[in-house]
Design a protein around this motif. Structure first.
Motif, short mmCIF file in Angstrom:
data_model
loop_
_atom_site.label_atom_id
_atom_site.label_comp_id
_atom_site.label_asym_id
_atom_site.label_seq_id
_atom_site.Cartn_x
_atom_site.Cartn_y
_atom_site.Cartn_z
N SER A 151 0.85 -1.19 0.00
CA SER A 151 0.00 0.00 0.00
C SER A 151 0.89 1.24 0.00
N VAL A 152 0.76 2.06 -1.05
CA VAL A 152 1.57 3.27 -1.13
C VAL A 152 1.21 4.22 0.00
N ILE A 153 -0.09 4.32 0.29
CA ILE A 153 -0.58 5.22 1.35
C ILE A 153 -1.03 4.38 2.54
N ARG A 154 -0.54 4.72 3.73
CA ARG A 154 -0.94 4.04 4.96
C ARG A 154 -1.66 5.05 5.84
N PHE A 155 -2.99 5.06 5.71
CA PHE A 155 -3.80 6.09 6.36
C PHE A 155 -3.67 6.05 7.88
N SER A 200 -3.01 2.01 -8.11
CA SER A 200 -1.72 2.36 -8.73
C SER A 200 -1.40 3.83 -8.47
N ILE A 201 -0.09 4.15 -8.46
CA ILE A 201 0.34 5.52 -8.19
C ILE A 201 -0.01 6.43 -9.37
N VAL A 202 -0.55 7.60 -9.06
CA VAL A 202 -0.79 8.63 -10.06
C VAL A 202 0.22 9.75 -9.80
N ILE A 203 1.10 10.02 -10.78
CA ILE A 203 2.12 11.05 -10.58
C ILE A 203 1.46 12.42 -10.47
N PHE A 204 2.17 13.35 -9.86
CA PHE A 204 1.60 14.66 -9.52
C PHE A 204 0.94 15.35 -10.70
N SER A 218 16.98 4.13 -19.68
CA SER A 218 16.47 2.79 -19.39
C SER A 218 17.34 2.08 -18.34
N ILE A 219 18.65 2.23 -18.46
CA ILE A 219 19.57 1.61 -17.51
C ILE A 219 19.32 2.13 -16.09
N HIS A 220 19.14 3.44 -15.99
CA HIS A 220 18.92 4.04 -14.66
C HIS A 220 17.57 3.62 -14.08
N TYR A 221 16.53 3.56 -14.90
CA TYR A 221 15.23 3.10 -14.40
C TYR A 221 15.32 1.65 -13.93
N GLN A 222 16.08 0.82 -14.65
CA GLN A 222 16.24 -0.58 -14.24
C GLN A 222 16.98 -0.68 -12.90
N LYS A 223 17.99 0.17 -12.72
CA LYS A 223 18.70 0.19 -11.44
C LYS A 223 17.77 0.63 -10.30
N ALA A 224 16.92 1.60 -10.60
CA ALA A 224 15.97 2.09 -9.60
C ALA A 224 15.00 0.98 -9.19
N ILE A 225 14.56 0.21 -10.17
CA ILE A 225 13.63 -0.90 -9.89
C ILE A 225 14.27 -1.91 -8.95
N LYS A 235 4.05 -1.18 -5.86
CA LYS A 235 3.37 -0.10 -6.60
C LYS A 235 4.39 0.85 -7.23
N GLU A 236 5.48 1.11 -6.53
CA GLU A 236 6.51 1.98 -7.09
C GLU A 236 7.27 1.27 -8.21
N ILE A 237 7.45 -0.03 -8.06
CA ILE A 237 8.08 -0.81 -9.14
C ILE A 237 7.21 -0.73 -10.40
N ALA A 238 5.90 -0.86 -10.22
CA ALA A 238 4.98 -0.79 -11.36
C ALA A 238 5.07 0.57 -12.06
N LEU A 239 5.22 1.63 -11.26
CA LEU A 239 5.34 2.98 -11.84
C LEU A 239 6.63 3.10 -12.65
N LEU A 240 7.73 2.58 -12.12
CA LEU A 240 9.00 2.64 -12.83
C LEU A 240 8.97 1.79 -14.10
N GLU A 241 8.30 0.65 -14.02
CA GLU A 241 8.16 -0.20 -15.21
C GLU A 241 7.34 0.49 -16.29
N GLN A 242 6.34 1.27 -15.87
CA GLN A 242 5.55 2.04 -16.83
C GLN A 242 6.42 3.08 -17.53
N LYS A 243 7.35 3.69 -16.80
CA LYS A 243 8.25 4.67 -17.41
C LYS A 243 9.17 3.98 -18.43
N LEU A 244 9.58 2.75 -18.13
CA LEU A 244 10.39 1.99 -19.09
C LEU A 244 9.61 1.72 -20.37
#
Length: 413
Positions: A209-213, A260-264, A383-390, A397-406
């Motif tokens: 869960s990205v948000i923990r209320f 899923s995360i919605v960017i700003f 792409s290399i940097h996004y893969q390192k970030a993953i 959820k953050e992995i899914a967002l980074l994969e979407q950027k890829l």
């Protein structure tokens, strides 16, 4: 979902939420010197739930059931402890005191948690140790979560916690009314604890869960409690509460219906809570009535500008705030966020030049930012940097967002 799975899920959520409340109340009632026994009491409470609920079903009020069991185990545990150690006068002084009710009223829970955070933040323990202890004991953070919050590794956090607990035991720790001077000396550590508690709730780095209320609510309630006293209603606290309100105003727009995360830039601004923004503005103005400037003042100012319409002028103001912020708080996160703001004002290519002086730990945020900055000029490198970030990211959820950027980079090829 099967009944067993349902019970496991409910217990997992309850443990995360109620463990903190039980710890705060029991520690305040019996004293932190018996922390090990208190932790055993809480573990035994949940063990009984695991054993009983599958047979008898989930109680109508699970929290109340847990509190009742915890009270009974606590009384039995401390009676046994006093009998074995003959410390009756130290732990249960009289029959009258023994029968004092352990209360889990909502207001008492909040007061107990706050009182315990102040108590743990005593001056005999280093500032970092105070915060680590508070996050673990009174906020329910795991070692991994503390590591993420403080940009430290798990082994280092374990060592800090072990030493800090030993130090508490050796320092004749007691919960007492604090002097004005003691409150002032401990406020920085208390505010940092509440700030980190909110941050984990707002953007969890370790959970699905990205948000923990529950954590956001805890942090904001603790802040509101501090506002009630003239001793603790400081400019720093007002700035922190302003930041909380601005950030919390966007919660409903930060994820979509699938979680899923919605960017700003893609958030539905009609979902922003205008009442919270207004309250944030009120705290913001009051926080800046003095010349005092803390990290919370700068972060609140940045959060304020994020509530305004998108424009180049807005990003110029934000960049200027980051420039001043870096002068008092030169951290990797502030540096990287400043570079992002710089890219919004001067472009990604010039921002890459700013990154050349970065010498800190190359974490997930570092590689994610470089992925963004290279996305127009060098797709392979991006792409290399996004893969390192993953590889450095725990949250699914953050992995899914980074994969979407890829995927978006692939479409550019």
């Amino acid at each position: 979902m099967t009944t067993a799975n349902k019970e496991t899920t409910i217990l997992s959520d309850l443990f995360r939420r109620e463990q903190v409340k039980m710890t705060a109340v029991l520690c305040r009632h019996f004293g932190l010197e018996d922390l090990d026994l208190i932790e055993d009491i809480i573990a035994e409470t949940f063990l009984r739930a695991i054993e009983i609920w599958p047979q008898s079903g989930i109680p109508q009020n699970p929290s109340a059931w847990l509190y009742t069991v915890a009270k009974n185990i606590a009384k039995d545990g401390f009676r046994k402890r006093t009998s074995e150690t003959k410390k009756i006068n130290n732990i249960i002084k009289t029959n009258t005191e023994e029968t004092q009710e352990i209360s889990f009223e909502e207001s008492l829970i909040s007061d107990s948690q706050l009182a315990m955070i102040f108590a743990v933040c005593e001056n005999t323990i280093s500032p970092k140790s105070r915060v680590c202890l508070s996050l673990q004991i009174l906020c329910g953070f795991s070692v991994e979560e503390i590591g993420f919050a403080l940009h430290s590794n798990k082994e280092a956090v374990k060592k800090i916690l072990f030493r800090a607990r030993e130090q508490l035991r050796l320092s004749n720790f007691e919960i007492k009314d604090l002097t004005i001077e003691e409150i002032k000396l401990r406020m920085d550590s208390v505010l940092l604890t509440i700030y980190l508690l909110f941050n984990e709730g707002y953007s969890s780095k370790t959970k699905d869960s990205v948000i923990r209320f529950d954590l956001i609510k805890q942090a904001m309630n603790l802040g509101l409690s501090l506002l009630e006293s003239k001793l603790t209603k400081t400019p720093e606290l007002l700035a922190l509460m302003s930041l909380f309100c601005f950030q919390a105003s966007r919660l409903d727009s930060r994820t979509n219906i699938h979680g899923s995360i919605v960017i700003f830039t893609d958030q539905d601004k009609s979902k922003w809570d205008q009442n919270l923004i207004q309250k944030g503005n009120e705290y913001f103005l009051e926080a800046f009535t003095t010349t005092s400037r803390s990290r919370y003042h700068f972060e609140a100012a940045i959060a304020y500008w994020h509530t305004q319409e998108e424009s180049l002028e807005k990003w110029k103001y934000i960049l200027n705030i980051y420039d001043n912020f870096l002068e008092i708080y030169n951290s990797p996160s502030v540096f990287l966020n400043r570079v992002f703001a710089y890219s919004k004002v001067y472009g990604k290519q010039k921002a890459l030049d700013e990154m050349k002086v970065y010498t800190n730990y190359k974490n997930r945020d570092y590689h994610s930012l470089l992925g963004y900055l290279y996305s127009n000029s060098n797709i392979d490198l991006a792409s290399i940097h996004y893969q390192k970030a993953i590889l450095m990211t725990k949250s699914n959820k953050e992995i899914a967002l980074l994969e979407q950027k890829l995927k978006e980079l692939d479409l550019k090829n």
